[in-house]
Every structure is written in C-alpha cells, then in structure tokens.
Design an enzyme around this catalytic site. Structure first.
Site, PDB file in Angstrom:
ATOM      1  N   GLU A   1      82.455  74.071  15.164  1.00  0.00           N
ATOM      2  CA  GLU A   1      82.352  75.539  15.322  1.00  0.00           C
ATOM      3  C   GLU A   1      83.732  76.194  15.352  1.00  0.00           C
ATOM      4  O   GLU A   1      83.980  77.132  16.123  1.00  0.00           O
ATOM      5  CB  GLU A   1      81.571  75.879  16.607  1.00  0.00           C
TER       6      GLU A   1
ATOM      7  N   GLU B   1      76.129  71.058  24.716  1.00  0.00           N
ATOM      8  CA  GLU B   1      76.770  71.588  25.941  1.00  0.00           C
ATOM      9  C   GLU B   1      76.112  71.109  27.243  1.00  0.00           C
ATOM     10  O   GLU B   1      75.857  71.900  28.148  1.00  0.00           O
ATOM     11  CB  GLU B   1      76.787  73.123  25.882  1.00  0.00           C
TER      12      GLU B   1
END
Ligand code: G3I
Length: 399
Positions: A306, A191
C-alpha cells in the site's frame, strides 16, 4: 516532465540537522519549513552539519511504464483503485492500464461492500474490477478477508462468540472460491497486531479476537488455503517501516506472530508491508534490511502492498515537496528491492487525484496532497521517476 527545472529546488541552502539517522532515508531539506520538520526528530546529542543535496538526479532512460520496468526484474508493479473511479475517469483508467500489472480493489472486497446482509454477497463491483484487470492483462489481488474495520452495519447485532467461526468460515470460503484461479494473492488477515493494546501476544483487540481468541488468524489462513490452494496467502500490516519506537515494537511483534504461525504449520506464505510512509519520519536502512531478511529467512515472500508518502508535514513549495517525496520513494525502495524475497510493489492509488490521504492527512495550508506517482492530471511526477529508478536498479529475480 522537466527534470532540470524540478532539480533547481534543492540546490541552495544549508541545513543543520541533529540526528544522523534522520538523514539516512530522508534526502535533503531546505529553508525554514525543513528546519521545522527537522526539529521534530533532530534533537540528538551529536549535531552534524548537512548540506542540502544538490540537484539529486531523478532522471531515467526511456519512457517505459512502471509495469514493464518491474517485469524486467521479475517484479510486479500495481496499484489500488476503485470501481467508481475507473468507470468515471477514462483518462485515469487508460493510465492505470499502461502503468500497472496488478490491480487491488481499494474497498470493494471489504465486508462492508461485499456483504449487504448476513446471508448475501454482492460481487458486482469487485467482479467489474476483476474483469478490468483481466482485459488489461493485469494480476488481480484480494484485500482483505479478515479485518476489524469496514465491517457492515449488521455485524455488531448479528455476530457473537457462538456464530463468529461459522460466519468467518462462510465468508472466506465463498469469497475465495469466487475468485479461485483468477487471483494472485489474498490479504487473509489485515492489521491484527497492535502492541499498544498491551497484550502479551501483541495482538490487537478486535471483534474477531474477542469472539474466537488468538487462533482466529490460523483458522482464517487454513480456510483460505482450502478454498484456493493456488493463491498466495498474505498477512498484511502497517507501521513496519520507520525507526520510531512504535514501528520498532511493531516489527518485533509481527515477527513473533509470523514465527508462531509458521511453527504450527499455518499456511501463511507472505508478509504484506503496507508502507504508508510518513514524509517527515525517519527510517533506518540497517534495521529495515534486517527485518526484511528475518522475514525472508522464514521462507516467506514479501509484498509492498500500500505504498504512498504522506506529505502533510512537508514544505508547501511543490518543487521542494516533490523532491522530498521522490527521495523517500527511491531510498525506501532501493533498500526493499535489494531483498530478493520481495516480489511486488503496489502503491495505494496511482494519481494524486484519488488518494485516501486527501481526507485523512490533509495539509493545514490546504494545498493539495501529492503522495502518489502521477499528479492530478495523470502526468508523471518525480515520485514516478524515483520508483522507475528503483526498479531499474533492482537486482533481477529468478524467473
Ligand atoms: O461508499 C461510500 C459512499 O457511498 C459514500 O458516499 C461515501 C461518503 O464518505 O463513503 C463511501 O465509503 C467510503 C469508502 O472509503 C469508499 O470511498 C468510506 O466512508 C471510507 O471509510 C472508506 O475508506 C477506506 C478505508 O480504507 C476504510 O475502509 C479508504 O478508501 C481506503 O483507502 C482505506 O484503505 C486502508 C486499507 O484498506 C488498509 N490499510 C490502510 C488503508 C488506508 O487507511
């Protein structure tokens, strides 16, 4: 699982929805709840009439677990979980081993759990998971080496521009070497892109960026490659799936980052697409395909890392909700698995009993969330069938 009974839920009404692309990934909606959802996105200029899908078929042949269905296509299916869950819930642990060929520690490899102090590492919990994976013939996967979240309490007081490089170097080297030869892949950096922060390079303002500058990403990959030349090294991020302006900007920004890294020889080998899908948000099949192709054309593998479907904005009725969620799983995975660079699909959890979404995206009506393949009693839901169907239809990878 009574597919026919589940199928009943979406056979009746017609819904008017405005925008064509809203439908591309969404399957069907029924009733006023559906109109409420549609109104968030469905206010385009060209209203089209949509008939709610009649009994979309989620059936599959045979009972074969997801791990075997994926393996038959040269793919890996797995999920994230936690030591405390596997240790305390034997039914869950058994189902996990049956369905999954890869285990990702949901939190145990984050700094907060691994590094009780600047000079110590505690591998107890993550080693337990690595052993569970090995005993059950699963791949083990690492999440994550460099992130701006889940940092330990001591981080703020102890890390600064002078020592950050040494501390990162020691962390990556120690952790990656600890699992060298036992790990499939590492989310080396997680991220790091966030266009909303307004930087020209689209990078997120994080402590790592502040201390080390934009090159921290390249540095992290090089250190990881040196510590374990065999693990697949992944850049992992979210917000890459939907057709919202934010996701559009994020795709562009991530492609730019990957291009920059590749051009300077950074050993990044795969993109991890988190795929925390929003049940109510549209995705655009064409743009998603194009993005996957752009990544693949750079010579990178792709992992769906995810996957789950947040249902906090979906109708309360469980039969309707499960069908919508399943539709999103199958529609998304059908597009994604068409791209042969995609090598694995991981869900962020396996059972609705244990999901981060229960706290983070709970429902206003306080009904339990249902974002994962198994229900809270470890039974297969329509989402499981949808994933199974996507694997069954996926083109075979080379072995
Ligand atoms: O371990 C403590 C426990 O001792 C304490 O009693 C309890 C009280 O709330 O908290 C426990 O720690 C929590 C930990 O999960 C374990 O359950 C943390 O507060 C909580 O912040 C942590 O949340 C995790 C979050 O990442 C932050 O690390 C979620 O479980 C995990 O699902 C989530 O995963 C992230 C991925 O790493 C990156 N992508 C997004 C994804 C979802 O947010």
């Amino acid at each position: 699982m009574d597919i026919t009974r589940q199928g009943f839920a979406v056979t009746k009404k017609q819904v008017l929805i405005g925008r064509r692309h809203f439908l591309l990934g969404m399957g069907s909606f029924v009733g006023t709840d559906a109109l409420a959802i549609a109104s968030r996105y469905g206010h385009g200029k060209n209203p089209i009439q949509v008939t709610a899908q009649k009994s979309r078929d989620f059936s599959v042949a045979e009972n074969t677990p997801l791990r075997n269905r994926a393996a038959a296509k040269g793919l890996i299916y797995g999920a994230a979980t936690q030591t405390s869950i596997l240790r305390s819930d034997t039914k869950f642990a058994t189902r996990f081993a049956q369905e999954c060929a890869m285990l990702v520690p949901e939190n145990e490899l984050k700094w907060k759990m691994l590094r009780p102090s600047l000079n110590s590492f505690d591998f107890t919990r993550s080693d337990w998971l690595a052993n569970f994976a090995s005993k059950n013939n699963m791949f083990f996967r690492g999440h994550t080496l460099v992130w701006h979240k889940s940092l330990p309490e001591w981080f703020k007081a102890r890390v600064n521009s002078q020592n950050a490089e040494q501390i990162m170097l020691k962390h990556i080297t120690t952790v990656v070497k600890h699992y060298a030869g036992k790990i499939h892949s590492w989310d080396v950096v997680n991220e790091a892109v966030f266009p909303e922060h307004g930087r020209a390079d689209y990078l997120r303002n994080t402590p790592w960026l502040k201390f080390l500058g934009p090159n921290y990403i390249d540095f992290a990959f090089r250190v990881a490659a040196q510590a374990d030349p065999k693990a697949l090294l992944v850049y992992n991020d979210y917000g890459l799936e939907h057709s919202t302006p934010n996701d559009e900007a994020k795709r562009t920004a991530v492609l730019k980052l990957l291009e920059r890294l590749k051009s300077k020889g950074t050993p990044v080998q795969a993109l991890g697409i988190q795929a925390h899908l929003e049940g109510e948000a549209p995705f655009n099949t064409k743009k998603l395909r194009a993005f996957l192709k752009d990544v693949a054309d750079m010579g990178l593998k792709i992992m769906i890392t995810e996957l789950d479907v947040a249902d906090n904005m979906l109708p309360k009725n469980v039969l309707v909700r499960d069908r919508l969620i399943a539709g999103i799983y199958e529609d998304f995975l059908s597009v994604v698995l068409d791209e042969k660079a995609v090598i694995a699909v991981l869900t962020w959890g396996l059972s609705d009993r244990y999901t981060w979404l229960r706290d983070r995206k709970s429902r206003k009506d306080s009904a339990s969330v249902r974002p994962l393949p198994l229900n809270a009693h470890m039974e297969r839901k329509l989402a499981w069938y949808a994933i199974a169907r996507a694997f069954d239809k996926a083109p075979k990878r080379g072995f």
